[in-house]
Design a protein around this motif. Structure first.
Motif, PDB file in Angstrom:
ATOM      1  N   TRP A   1      36.974 -38.083 -11.019  1.00 49.54           N
ATOM      2  CA  TRP A   1      36.238 -36.923 -11.553  1.00 49.54           C
ATOM      3  C   TRP A   1      35.581 -36.095 -10.456  1.00 49.54           C
ATOM      4  O   TRP A   1      34.562 -35.441 -10.710  1.00 49.54           O
ATOM      5  CB  TRP A   1      35.130 -37.324 -12.508  1.00 49.54           C
ATOM      6  CG  TRP A   1      35.349 -38.398 -13.504  1.00 49.54           C
ATOM      7  CD1 TRP A   1      35.202 -39.729 -13.328  1.00 49.54           C
ATOM      8  CD2 TRP A   1      35.703 -38.230 -14.896  1.00 49.54           C
ATOM      9  NE1 TRP A   1      35.452 -40.400 -14.494  1.00 49.54           N
ATOM     10  CE2 TRP A   1      35.754 -39.514 -15.475  1.00 49.54           C
ATOM     11  CE3 TRP A   1      35.977 -37.114 -15.697  1.00 49.54           C
ATOM     12  CZ2 TRP A   1      36.070 -39.726 -16.808  1.00 49.54           C
ATOM     13  CZ3 TRP A   1      36.283 -37.336 -17.028  1.00 49.54           C
ATOM     14  CH2 TRP A   1      36.328 -38.622 -17.569  1.00 49.54           C
TER      15      TRP A   1
ATOM     16  N   GLY B   1      25.434 -40.486  -7.537  1.00 50.86           N
ATOM     17  CA  GLY B   1      24.951 -40.154  -8.874  1.00 50.86           C
ATOM     18  C   GLY B   1      24.001 -41.218  -9.410  1.00 50.86           C
ATOM     19  O   GLY B   1      23.004 -40.906 -10.070  1.00 50.86           O
ATOM     20  N   SER B   2      24.310 -42.477  -9.132  1.00 47.35           N
ATOM     21  CA  SER B   2      23.424 -43.557  -9.598  1.00 47.35           C
ATOM     22  C   SER B   2      22.031 -43.421  -8.996  1.00 47.35           C
ATOM     23  O   SER B   2      21.023 -43.542  -9.695  1.00 47.35           O
ATOM     24  CB  SER B   2      24.002 -44.924  -9.193  1.00 47.35           C
ATOM     25  OG  SER B   2      25.253 -45.142  -9.777  1.00 47.35           O
TER      26      SER B   2
ATOM     27  N   TYR C   1      27.502 -42.930 -19.656  1.00 47.04           N
ATOM     28  CA  TYR C   1      27.617 -43.539 -18.327  1.00 47.04           C
ATOM     29  C   TYR C   1      26.696 -42.795 -17.372  1.00 47.04           C
ATOM     30  O   TYR C   1      26.828 -41.577 -17.193  1.00 47.04           O
ATOM     31  CB  TYR C   1      29.057 -43.507 -17.790  1.00 47.04           C
ATOM     32  CG  TYR C   1      29.191 -44.350 -16.538  1.00 47.04           C
ATOM     33  CD1 TYR C   1      29.337 -45.727 -16.615  1.00 47.04           C
ATOM     34  CD2 TYR C   1      29.106 -43.786 -15.268  1.00 47.04           C
ATOM     35  CE1 TYR C   1      29.400 -46.525 -15.474  1.00 47.04           C
ATOM     36  CE2 TYR C   1      29.167 -44.572 -14.122  1.00 47.04           C
ATOM     37  CZ  TYR C   1      29.324 -45.940 -14.229  1.00 47.04           C
ATOM     38  OH  TYR C   1      29.384 -46.715 -13.092  1.00 47.04           O
TER      39      TYR C   1
ATOM     40  N   ALA D   1      33.044 -40.952 -18.563  1.00 41.33           N
ATOM     41  CA  ALA D   1      33.583 -42.315 -18.548  1.00 41.33           C
ATOM     42  C   ALA D   1      33.661 -42.909 -19.960  1.00 41.33           C
ATOM     43  O   ALA D   1      34.481 -43.783 -20.228  1.00 41.33           O
ATOM     44  CB  ALA D   1      32.733 -43.197 -17.649  1.00 41.33           C
TER      45      ALA D   1
ATOM     46  N   ASP E   1      22.758 -35.011 -17.213  1.00 44.09           N
ATOM     47  CA  ASP E   1      23.480 -35.691 -16.132  1.00 44.09           C
ATOM     48  C   ASP E   1      24.773 -34.911 -15.904  1.00 44.09           C
ATOM     49  O   ASP E   1      25.733 -35.037 -16.655  1.00 44.09           O
ATOM     50  CB  ASP E   1      23.755 -37.148 -16.520  1.00 44.09           C
ATOM     51  CG  ASP E   1      24.460 -37.900 -15.402  1.00 44.09           C
ATOM     52  OD1 ASP E   1      25.091 -37.251 -14.547  1.00 44.09           O
ATOM     53  OD2 ASP E   1      24.394 -39.148 -15.398  1.00 44.09           O
TER      54      ASP E   1
ATOM     55  N   ILE F   1      29.540 -35.366 -13.641  1.00 40.75           N
ATOM     56  CA  ILE F   1      30.938 -34.984 -13.898  1.00 40.75           C
ATOM     57  C   ILE F   1      31.052 -33.501 -14.268  1.00 40.75           C
ATOM     58  O   ILE F   1      31.942 -32.790 -13.796  1.00 40.75           O
ATOM     59  CB  ILE F   1      31.546 -35.869 -15.011  1.00 40.75           C
ATOM     60  CG1 ILE F   1      31.881 -37.253 -14.436  1.00 40.75           C
ATOM     61  CG2 ILE F   1      32.788 -35.218 -15.629  1.00 40.75           C
ATOM     62  CD1 ILE F   1      32.428 -38.245 -15.436  1.00 40.75           C
TER      63      ILE F   1
ATOM     64  N   LYS G   1      29.457 -36.251  -7.129  1.00 36.55           N
ATOM     65  CA  LYS G   1      30.901 -35.963  -7.211  1.00 36.55           C
ATOM     66  C   LYS G   1      31.318 -34.575  -6.724  1.00 36.55           C
ATOM     67  O   LYS G   1      31.564 -34.352  -5.552  1.00 36.55           O
ATOM     68  CB  LYS G   1      31.400 -36.200  -8.633  1.00 36.55           C
ATOM     69  CG  LYS G   1      31.269 -37.654  -9.097  1.00 36.55           C
ATOM     70  CD  LYS G   1      31.911 -37.886 -10.425  1.00 36.55           C
ATOM     71  CE  LYS G   1      31.672 -39.270 -11.016  1.00 36.55           C
ATOM     72  NZ  LYS G   1      32.563 -40.309 -10.540  1.00 36.55           N
TER      73      LYS G   1
ATOM     74  N   ARG H   1      43.612 -41.796 -17.188  1.00 34.73           N
ATOM     75  CA  ARG H   1      42.751 -42.949 -17.396  1.00 34.73           C
ATOM     76  C   ARG H   1      42.752 -43.340 -18.870  1.00 34.73           C
ATOM     77  O   ARG H   1      42.842 -42.475 -19.734  1.00 34.73           O
ATOM     78  CB  ARG H   1      41.332 -42.562 -16.954  1.00 34.73           C
ATOM     79  CG  ARG H   1      40.382 -43.714 -16.842  1.00 34.73           C
ATOM     80  CD  ARG H   1      39.343 -43.428 -15.812  1.00 34.73           C
ATOM     81  NE  ARG H   1      38.008 -43.868 -16.199  1.00 34.73           N
ATOM     82  CZ  ARG H   1      37.694 -44.780 -17.094  1.00 34.73           C
ATOM     83  NH1 ARG H   1      38.612 -45.357 -17.824  1.00 34.73           N
ATOM     84  NH2 ARG H   1      36.430 -45.104 -17.309  1.00 34.73           N
TER      85      ARG H   1
HETATM   86  N1  PXG Z   1      26.487 -40.122 -14.012  1.00 32.95           N
HETATM   87  C1  PXG Z   1      27.696 -39.835 -14.509  1.00 32.95           C
HETATM   88  C2  PXG Z   1      27.794 -38.901 -15.673  1.00 32.95           C
HETATM   89  C3  PXG Z   1      28.842 -40.375 -13.939  1.00 32.95           C
HETATM   90  O1  PXG Z   1      30.038 -40.095 -14.455  1.00 32.95           O
HETATM   91  C4  PXG Z   1      27.412 -41.506 -12.354  1.00 32.95           C
HETATM   92  C5  PXG Z   1      26.323 -40.927 -12.962  1.00 32.95           C
HETATM   93  C6  PXG Z   1      27.175 -42.399 -11.187  1.00 32.95           C
HETATM   94  O2  PXG Z   1      27.570 -41.809 -10.011  1.00 32.95           O
HETATM   95  P1  PXG Z   1      27.911 -42.726  -8.728  1.00 32.95           P
HETATM   96  O3  PXG Z   1      28.113 -41.726  -7.644  1.00 32.95           O
HETATM   97  O4  PXG Z   1      26.747 -43.595  -8.487  1.00 32.95           O
HETATM   98  O5  PXG Z   1      29.143 -43.521  -9.093  1.00 32.95           O
HETATM   99  C7  PXG Z   1      28.703 -41.235 -12.831  1.00 32.95           C
HETATM  100  C8  PXG Z   1      29.887 -41.858 -12.173  1.00 32.95           C
HETATM  101  C9  PXG Z   1      35.012 -44.007 -14.836  1.00 32.95           C
HETATM  102  C10 PXG Z   1      33.962 -43.909 -13.793  1.00 32.95           C
HETATM  103  O6  PXG Z   1      35.531 -45.110 -15.001  1.00 32.95           O
HETATM  104  C11 PXG Z   1      33.039 -42.865 -13.807  1.00 32.95           C
HETATM  105  C12 PXG Z   1      32.042 -42.820 -12.836  1.00 32.95           C
HETATM  106  C13 PXG Z   1      31.986 -43.799 -11.846  1.00 32.95           C
HETATM  107  C14 PXG Z   1      32.915 -44.820 -11.856  1.00 32.95           C
HETATM  108  C15 PXG Z   1      33.905 -44.890 -12.815  1.00 32.95           C
HETATM  109  O7  PXG Z   1      35.335 -43.026 -15.493  1.00 32.95           O
HETATM  110  N2  PXG Z   1      31.094 -41.833 -12.924  1.00 32.95           N
END
Ligand code: PXG
Length: 472
Positions: free
Chosen positions: A70, A130-131, A163, A240, A268, A271, A297, A429
């Protein structure tokens, strides 16, 4: 070296796939992965990217319908981002922003983000992901209320199947039970249902269901107690969770409820930001006015890790005027190299008018082409929103989507379909039996045609396979 260990090796060209797979299995614990199962099967080794395509170590080309994860909004192979990073690394590879110091790219990027974001945003806090952005959100909204004397106002309301990342705060804010079961949750976070029309909208119009799903927020606020609720957080479109696009009535009603009770609205945008929905931020697509926005992202198109929080005036004014020290921050907050990558990435998005293209041209074109997949015997529904899209695989179609017959979840038809996609050169996916994409924003009409034809061919292959297995 201990005799049990496998020696690291120089990477050969062409890459020795087996050797990399063995080392991978021996040492590399992958995210969200059953390491034992992966070790027996072997990872696919990705070695190169260009535009919307990536290549594995066996020379196989794949159309990357997921933009990496993404994030690859401007596509692979942008030399100008590599050049910007190289130049910054030579000039000043790192300095922190903690002790009355700053650096040029971080300041320029903060100003740029303020320029491209809605008017209420004039400040930025940088993180590495993002986390970490969502961790920052929790600490910031609690601090905001504390500073005004509301010490009990700490509860954050989120949604099931949201997510928000994988740190303790991200996992707790997120609504994934599989994550909550591993490591527990931070106190003071509660969840309401998601605005998923296909799941909960039977016998209702999407608009009626959108209002109903928003009303769950009001119910939760009253249940928790107005004086205890700090904020509501949501992804404009859940990514996600399966590309869940809420009905048009949902977000305006959420905004109305947040305003009514004075609670902070957090979008948030990890994405949805940076053009994914045909606007700089997904909140603009839905016409809402958040107090805080998490980003990551697409801010660098994933070329270098970077995340952060856009802080609206309502919060910034309190933090700055009354706050004193905010005891929060990361070594890599405002990392000059990451910020240099982001500046060049945003320059490309602006120069190539990618946001406008997705809004006015390629987004509507993707919609028109992608939704033709709805006639496929396996597809119960096909929908897009900007440059995200999803299809629901069903055993039996029906005129009304709510009357379609699903597959037994244990069959994991989505995973079967995903394998056919991968083996035929298409990355899509699977979230349960919903197949989703979020392609690079640089896609042309011809590339959209190619992608939709490839998806159809892979759906055909899936249909043949599962018919032979007797699942239809
Ligand atoms: N918020 C949202 C909306 C996200 O999609 C995060 C926070 C976390 O970001 P970091 O950079 O810490 O990963 C995300 C991350 C999937 C998938 O399987 C989606 C994400 C990460 C890993 C897998 O679709 N999004």
């Amino acid at each position: 070296m201990h005799p049990n260990k496998i020696a690291p090796m120089a990477v050969e060209t062409p890459v020795n796939t087996r050797a990399i797979q063995e080392l991978d299995a021996a040492h590399y614990l992958h995210p969200f992965t059953d390491s034992k199962a992966l070790a027996s099967q072997g990872s696919r080794v990705m070695v190169r990217g260009e535009g919307i395509y990536i290549w594995d170590s066996e020379g196989k080309r794949l159309l990357d319908g997921m933009s990496g994860l993404w994030c690859m909004n401007v596509g692979y192979g942008r030399k100008s981002i590599a050049d910007a990073v190289y130049a910054q690394m030579q000039q000043l590879p790192f300095y922190n922003s903690f002790f009355q110091t700053t650096n040029v790219p971080a300041v320029q990027l903060a100003a740029k983000l303020v320029e491209i974001s809605p008017p209420q945003f004039n400040h930025v806090f940088f993180t590495g992901s993002g986390s970490e952005g969502n961790d920052t959100i929790i600490r910031m909204v609690r601090r905001y209320w504390d500073l005004q004397g509301y010490k009990d106002r700490h509860v954050i309301i989120s949604r099931h199947n949201a997510y928000h990342g994988s740190t303790m705060a991200g996992a707790s804010l997120g609504g994934m039970s599989g994550m909550h079961e591993q490591g527990g949750m931070i106190a003071g976070i509660v969840h309401i249902g998601q605005p998923y029309y296909l799941e909960g909208g039977k016998d209702k119009t999407p608009e009626e269901f959108g209002l109903e799903a928003a009303s769950w927020l009001e119910q939760k606020i009253l249940e928790v107690g107005v004086d205890k609720v700090a904020a509501f957080i949501g992804e404009p479109v859940q990514g996600a969770g399966g590309v869940i696009v809420p009905p048009s009535t949902y977000w305006p009603e959420i905004q109305r409820i947040c305003d009514k009770y004075g609670i902070l609205l957090v979008a948030d945008e990890v994405i949805c930001g940076f053009g994914r929905l045909g606007h700089w931020f997904g909140s603009e697509y839905f016409g809402i006015k958040p107090d805080l926005m998490t980003f990551a992202k697409g801010v660098t198109s994933g070329y270098v890790p970077l995340g952060g929080v856009l802080v609206g005036d309502r919060v910034a004014d309190v933090l700055i005027e009354k706050g004193g020290d905010f005891n929060h921050g990361f070594t890599y907050s405002g990392h000059p190299v990451a910020c240099a990558a982001a500046l060049e990435n945003i320059r490309i998005i602006q120069e190539e008018k990618l946001v406008e293209r997705v809004r006015d041209d390629t987004g509507p074109y993707l919609k028109q082409k992608f939704e033709t997949l709805a006639d496929h015997p396996l597809v119960g529904a096909a929908d897009t929103c900007g440059f995200v899209a999803g299809i629901n695989l069903v055993r039996k179609k029906a005129a009304n989507v709510h009357d379609c017959v699903s597959f037994d979840a244990k069959l994991e038809v989505g995973m079967v379909c995903r394998s056919h996609m991968f083996n035929n050169g298409m990355i899509m996916r699977a979230v349960g039996d919903r197949m989703i994409i979020a392609p690079p924003l640089v896609m042309t009409h011809a590339e959209i045609d190619e992608m939709v034809a490839l998806i159809r061919a892979c759906l055909d292959a899936t249909l043949t396979d599962i018919t032979q297995r007797g699942w239809m």
